[in-house]
Design an enzyme around this catalytic site. Structure first.
Site, PDB file in Angstrom:
ATOM      1  N   TYR A 151       0.817  -1.218   0.000  1.00  0.00           N
ATOM      2  CA  TYR A 151       0.000   0.000   0.000  1.00  0.00           C
ATOM      3  C   TYR A 151       0.853   1.271   0.000  1.00  0.00           C
ATOM      4  CZ  TYR A 151      -4.707   1.967   0.617  1.00  0.00           C
ATOM      5  OH  TYR A 151      -5.909   2.610   0.444  1.00  0.00           O
ATOM      6  N   LYS A 158      -3.583   7.956   3.045  1.00  0.00           N
ATOM      7  CA  LYS A 158      -4.784   7.643   3.847  1.00  0.00           C
ATOM      8  C   LYS A 158      -4.622   8.139   5.281  1.00  0.00           C
ATOM      9  CE  LYS A 158      -7.612   5.657   0.923  1.00  0.00           C
ATOM     10  NZ  LYS A 158      -8.661   6.513   0.342  1.00  0.00           N
TER      11      LYS A 158
HETATM   12  N1  NAD Z   1     -11.114  -1.007  -2.963  1.00  0.00           N
HETATM   13  C1  NAD Z   1     -10.650  -1.129  -1.726  1.00  0.00           C
HETATM   14  O1  NAD Z   1     -10.159  -2.182  -1.309  1.00  0.00           O
HETATM   15  C2  NAD Z   1     -10.775   0.035  -0.779  1.00  0.00           C
HETATM   16  C3  NAD Z   1     -10.684  -0.176   0.595  1.00  0.00           C
HETATM   17  C4  NAD Z   1     -10.783   0.904   1.465  1.00  0.00           C
HETATM   18  C5  NAD Z   1     -10.969   2.177   0.947  1.00  0.00           C
HETATM   19  N2  NAD Z   1     -11.047   2.359  -0.409  1.00  0.00           N
HETATM   20  C6  NAD Z   1     -11.241   3.730  -0.903  1.00  0.00           C
HETATM   21  O2  NAD Z   1     -12.523   3.850  -1.484  1.00  0.00           O
HETATM   22  C7  NAD Z   1     -12.511   4.972  -2.364  1.00  0.00           C
HETATM   23  C8  NAD Z   1     -13.148   4.591  -3.686  1.00  0.00           C
HETATM   24  O3  NAD Z   1     -12.302   3.688  -4.371  1.00  0.00           O
HETATM   25  P1  NAD Z   1     -12.801   2.333  -5.043  1.00  0.00           P
HETATM   26  O4  NAD Z   1     -12.029   1.218  -4.385  1.00  0.00           O
HETATM   27  O5  NAD Z   1     -14.278   2.269  -5.079  1.00  0.00           O
HETATM   28  O6  NAD Z   1     -12.186   2.417  -6.511  1.00  0.00           O
HETATM   29  P2  NAD Z   1     -12.668   3.122  -7.875  1.00  0.00           P
HETATM   30  O7  NAD Z   1     -11.511   2.971  -8.799  1.00  0.00           O
HETATM   31  O8  NAD Z   1     -13.973   2.577  -8.318  1.00  0.00           O
HETATM   32  O9  NAD Z   1     -12.858   4.653  -7.458  1.00  0.00           O
HETATM   33  C9  NAD Z   1     -11.795   5.572  -7.349  1.00  0.00           C
HETATM   34  C10 NAD Z   1     -12.326   6.871  -7.896  1.00  0.00           C
HETATM   35  O10 NAD Z   1     -11.391   7.939  -7.710  1.00  0.00           O
HETATM   36  C11 NAD Z   1     -11.673   8.849  -8.753  1.00  0.00           C
HETATM   37  N3  NAD Z   1     -10.608   9.820  -8.913  1.00  0.00           N
HETATM   38  C12 NAD Z   1      -9.270   9.600  -9.077  1.00  0.00           C
HETATM   39  N4  NAD Z   1      -8.631  10.771  -9.235  1.00  0.00           N
HETATM   40  C13 NAD Z   1      -9.583  11.765  -9.178  1.00  0.00           C
HETATM   41  C14 NAD Z   1      -9.554  13.177  -9.272  1.00  0.00           C
HETATM   42  N5  NAD Z   1      -8.417  13.856  -9.482  1.00  0.00           N
HETATM   43  N6  NAD Z   1     -10.732  13.863  -9.159  1.00  0.00           N
HETATM   44  C15 NAD Z   1     -11.902  13.212  -8.960  1.00  0.00           C
HETATM   45  N7  NAD Z   1     -11.985  11.869  -8.859  1.00  0.00           N
HETATM   46  C16 NAD Z   1     -10.843  11.161  -8.964  1.00  0.00           C
HETATM   47  C17 NAD Z   1     -11.826   7.964  -9.978  1.00  0.00           C
HETATM   48  O11 NAD Z   1     -12.522   8.629 -10.987  1.00  0.00           O
HETATM   49  C18 NAD Z   1     -12.641   6.808  -9.393  1.00  0.00           C
HETATM   50  O12 NAD Z   1     -14.007   7.026  -9.612  1.00  0.00           O
HETATM   51  C19 NAD Z   1     -11.058   5.413  -2.466  1.00  0.00           C
HETATM   52  O13 NAD Z   1     -10.820   6.478  -1.559  1.00  0.00           O
HETATM   53  C20 NAD Z   1     -10.318   4.171  -2.012  1.00  0.00           C
HETATM   54  O14 NAD Z   1      -9.015   4.444  -1.524  1.00  0.00           O
HETATM   55  C21 NAD Z   1     -10.969   1.331  -1.267  1.00  0.00           C
END
Ligand code: NAD
Length: 252
Positions: A151, A158
């Protein structure tokens, strides 16, 4: 009757149906909210297509979280006051992820923090003129109180996001605005798949999460987001709610 009846919610971060934000948007609509989605650049088209799979139509507005013009235009693009924001935005360049922690240049670290951490403050402040009292901001983290394999600098970003949410809670509380995070377990989304070595978490969650964990099911995270957006957490701010099958509470 839904727990978000009459509320207007901005949901950022819908890229595919597997996006955590998609589950949040779907559940928010099911609970009575009007949902406005945001996307940016070339992803606008994809988000617009994916939006059609929601139970009800949702407008898609442009918001690159690092673009000052988009941020300045946010209140106008929202077309009225809102009651909540889902921040589901993260990005880190390739050289900031996957076991290269010691060699990552600052430029990449800065990029990751700008998009993934500072953006929570940037969007909150940009939307503040149209945020109703009692509004809720909910972001997503991957528990950054410990160091994970692979990570790397996203973990640092984060940690910054988690701290940012506590400061926002402090500075926006007087306006009746709550700021909370959902700390989700690993989910197979586009963002997760772009992290080399992310598969390592599958075994950990498979064996250690007391409730078990399905990496393809974004609904538990979506439900927690909707609950935090609702009026059912009126005195909760600066909090991080784990939605990880209970893994954070186990030692080995
Ligand atoms: N997938 C996991 O395992 C997990 C676990 C915990 C937290 N998260 C967090 O959840 C959140 C959503 O991620 P996800 O896993 O659904 O993946 P995802 O790829 O579906 O979503 C990530 C989003 O970030 C957006 N993004 C990136 N750069 C950007 C910018 N400059 N302006 C506006 N939007 C931007 C992208 O368009 C995308 O829609 C993130 O913060 C991620 O870190 C994910």
């Amino acid at each position: 009757m839904g727990i978000l009846d009459g509320k207007r919610i901005l949901v950022t971060g819908v890229l595919t149906e597997s996006s955590i934000a998609f589950a949040a948007a779907r559940l928010a609509q099911e609970q009575g909210a009007e949902v406005i989605l945001s996307s940016f650049g070339r992803q606008m088209k994809i988000t617009t297509i994916i939006a059609e799979r929601l139970p009800h139509p949702a407008t898609v507005i442009e918001l690159d979280a690092t673009n000052e013009d988009d941020l300045a235009a946010l209140p106008e693009r929202l077309g009225g006051n809102i009651d909540g924001i889902v921040h589901a935005i993260a990005f880190a360049p390739k050289d900031a992820l996957g076991g290269v922690f010691l060699d990552t240049p600052f430029e990449s670290v800065s990029n990751a923090v700008h998009v993934s951490s500072y953006s929570l403050k940037a969007i909150a402040v940009a939307a503040k003129p149209v945020l109703n009292p009692g509004a809720a901001i909910v972001g997503l983290t991957f528990d950054a109180t410990v160091a994970w394999p692979a990570y790397d600098w996203m973990g640092v970003a984060k940690a910054a996001l988690e701290s940012t949410s506590r400061y926002l809670a402090k500075y926006l509380g007087a306006d009746g605005i709550r700021v909370n995070l959902v700390s989700a377990g690993p989910l197979k989304t586009t963002a997760a798949k772009s992290i080399p070595g992310f598969e390592a978490f599958e075994d950990v969650w498979g064996t250690r999460a007391p409730l078990g964990w399905d990496q393809t099911n974004t609904e538990p995270a979506g439900k927690a987001i909707v609950a935090l957006l609702s009026d059912w957490f009126p005195a909760t701010t600066g909090e991080m709610v784990h939605v990880d099958g209970g893994l954070h509470a186990t030692g080995a």
